[in-house]
Scaffold this motif. Sequence first.
Motif, short mmCIF file in Angstrom:
data_model
loop_
_atom_site.label_atom_id
_atom_site.label_comp_id
_atom_site.label_asym_id
_atom_site.label_seq_id
_atom_site.Cartn_x
_atom_site.Cartn_y
_atom_site.Cartn_z
N SER A 6 5.07 -70.45 -96.95
CA SER A 6 4.18 -71.63 -97.04
C SER A 6 5.17 -72.71 -97.23
N GLY A 7 4.67 -74.07 -97.43
CA GLY A 7 5.48 -75.17 -97.77
C GLY A 7 5.93 -76.03 -96.57
N GLY A 8 5.40 -75.75 -95.35
CA GLY A 8 5.67 -76.62 -94.13
C GLY A 8 4.69 -77.94 -94.34
N GLY A 9 5.07 -78.73 -93.70
CA GLY A 9 4.41 -80.07 -93.44
C GLY A 9 5.01 -81.12 -92.70
N VAL A 10 4.68 -82.56 -92.89
CA VAL A 10 5.39 -83.59 -92.16
C VAL A 10 6.26 -84.32 -93.32
N VAL A 11 7.23 -84.62 -92.80
CA VAL A 11 8.35 -85.49 -93.55
C VAL A 11 9.02 -86.67 -92.70
N GLN A 12 9.40 -87.58 -93.14
CA GLN A 12 9.97 -88.47 -92.26
C GLN A 12 11.64 -87.98 -92.37
N ALA A 13 12.23 -88.49 -91.40
CA ALA A 13 13.76 -88.01 -91.20
C ALA A 13 14.40 -88.58 -92.69
N GLY A 14 15.29 -87.71 -93.17
CA GLY A 14 15.91 -87.97 -94.40
C GLY A 14 15.17 -87.55 -95.49
N GLY A 15 13.97 -87.02 -95.50
CA GLY A 15 13.24 -86.42 -96.49
C GLY A 15 13.75 -84.92 -96.84
N SER A 16 12.83 -84.40 -97.67
CA SER A 16 12.90 -83.19 -98.15
C SER A 16 11.79 -82.03 -97.82
N GLN A 81 15.58 -74.87 -99.80
CA GLN A 81 15.16 -76.26 -100.11
C GLN A 81 16.02 -77.04 -98.96
N MET A 82 15.10 -77.77 -98.21
CA MET A 82 15.68 -78.43 -97.14
C MET A 82 16.04 -80.04 -97.32
N ASN A 83 16.88 -80.67 -97.36
CA ASN A 83 17.24 -81.76 -97.59
C ASN A 83 17.74 -82.42 -96.55
N SER A 84 17.53 -84.03 -96.21
CA SER A 84 18.31 -84.78 -95.32
C SER A 84 17.82 -84.31 -93.90
N LEU A 85 16.69 -84.06 -93.80
CA LEU A 85 15.80 -83.57 -92.63
C LEU A 85 16.11 -84.37 -91.49
N LYS A 86 16.17 -83.90 -90.40
CA LYS A 86 16.48 -84.43 -89.06
C LYS A 86 15.31 -84.24 -88.31
N PRO A 87 15.11 -85.05 -87.23
CA PRO A 87 14.06 -84.72 -86.11
C PRO A 87 14.41 -83.25 -85.43
N GLU A 88 15.58 -83.08 -85.26
CA GLU A 88 15.77 -81.58 -84.80
C GLU A 88 15.60 -80.41 -85.67
N TRP A 114 8.38 -59.75 -90.90
CA TRP A 114 8.30 -61.15 -90.48
C TRP A 114 7.11 -61.71 -90.95
N GLY A 115 7.16 -63.04 -91.52
CA GLY A 115 6.10 -63.70 -92.06
C GLY A 115 5.42 -64.33 -90.77
N GLN A 116 4.14 -65.28 -91.08
CA GLN A 116 3.74 -65.99 -89.92
C GLN A 116 3.89 -67.21 -89.61
N GLY A 117 4.86 -67.66 -89.97
CA GLY A 117 5.54 -69.09 -89.75
C GLY A 117 4.63 -70.29 -90.43
N THR A 118 5.51 -71.09 -90.79
CA THR A 118 5.11 -72.52 -91.18
C THR A 118 5.70 -73.66 -90.50
N LEU A 119 4.90 -74.65 -89.95
CA LEU A 119 5.38 -75.84 -89.30
C LEU A 119 6.06 -76.78 -90.05
N VAL A 120 7.24 -77.38 -89.52
CA VAL A 120 7.91 -78.34 -90.07
C VAL A 120 7.86 -79.48 -89.07
N THR A 121 7.41 -80.74 -89.23
CA THR A 121 7.40 -81.68 -88.36
C THR A 121 8.16 -82.92 -89.13
N VAL A 122 9.34 -83.56 -88.40
CA VAL A 122 10.09 -84.34 -88.89
C VAL A 122 9.87 -85.51 -88.08
N SER A 123 9.37 -86.69 -88.70
CA SER A 123 9.12 -87.94 -87.85
C SER A 123 10.50 -88.75 -88.08
N ALA A 124 10.80 -89.44 -86.86
CA ALA A 124 11.84 -90.49 -86.81
C ALA A 124 11.70 -91.63 -87.54
#
Length: 124
Positions: A6-16, A81-88, A114-124
């Motif tokens: 769990s925990g995936g979502g949409v975040v802006q570049a540089g976010g966490s 904990q994912m910080n400074s996220l990049k579009p890649e 394996w878990g089912q996967g959670t989507l992380v989207t990083v917007s530029a």
Amino acid sequence: VQLQASGGGVVQAGGSLRLSCAASGRSFIITTMGWFRQGPGKEREFVAGISRSGDSAYYADSVKGRFTISRDSAQNSVSPQMNSLKPEDAAVYYCAADKGARFIATVPARYDYWGQGTLVTVSA
């Protein structure tokens, strides 16, 4: 053994973002746990892994210094904990667990559950 991510979502570049993976069932057999990700048209790649005790962690070069993985052995959960996220960094993230491992593997085939996967989207 079942893994629930769990925990995936949409975040802006540089976010966490903080992902979480909880193990249930015969989780006592789990040793190392890891996270992988798979972007569109790409192979599944290792992101980070942690030992059973939580004392040892290993990171892909691409996330080193930005991601930190931790483990709660009592709760049978692992959280990067994912910080400074990049579009890649955008991808579907999967948690995985190994049984009987003596080291943190970086190859998907080495993991048993394996878990089912959670989507992380990083917007530029």
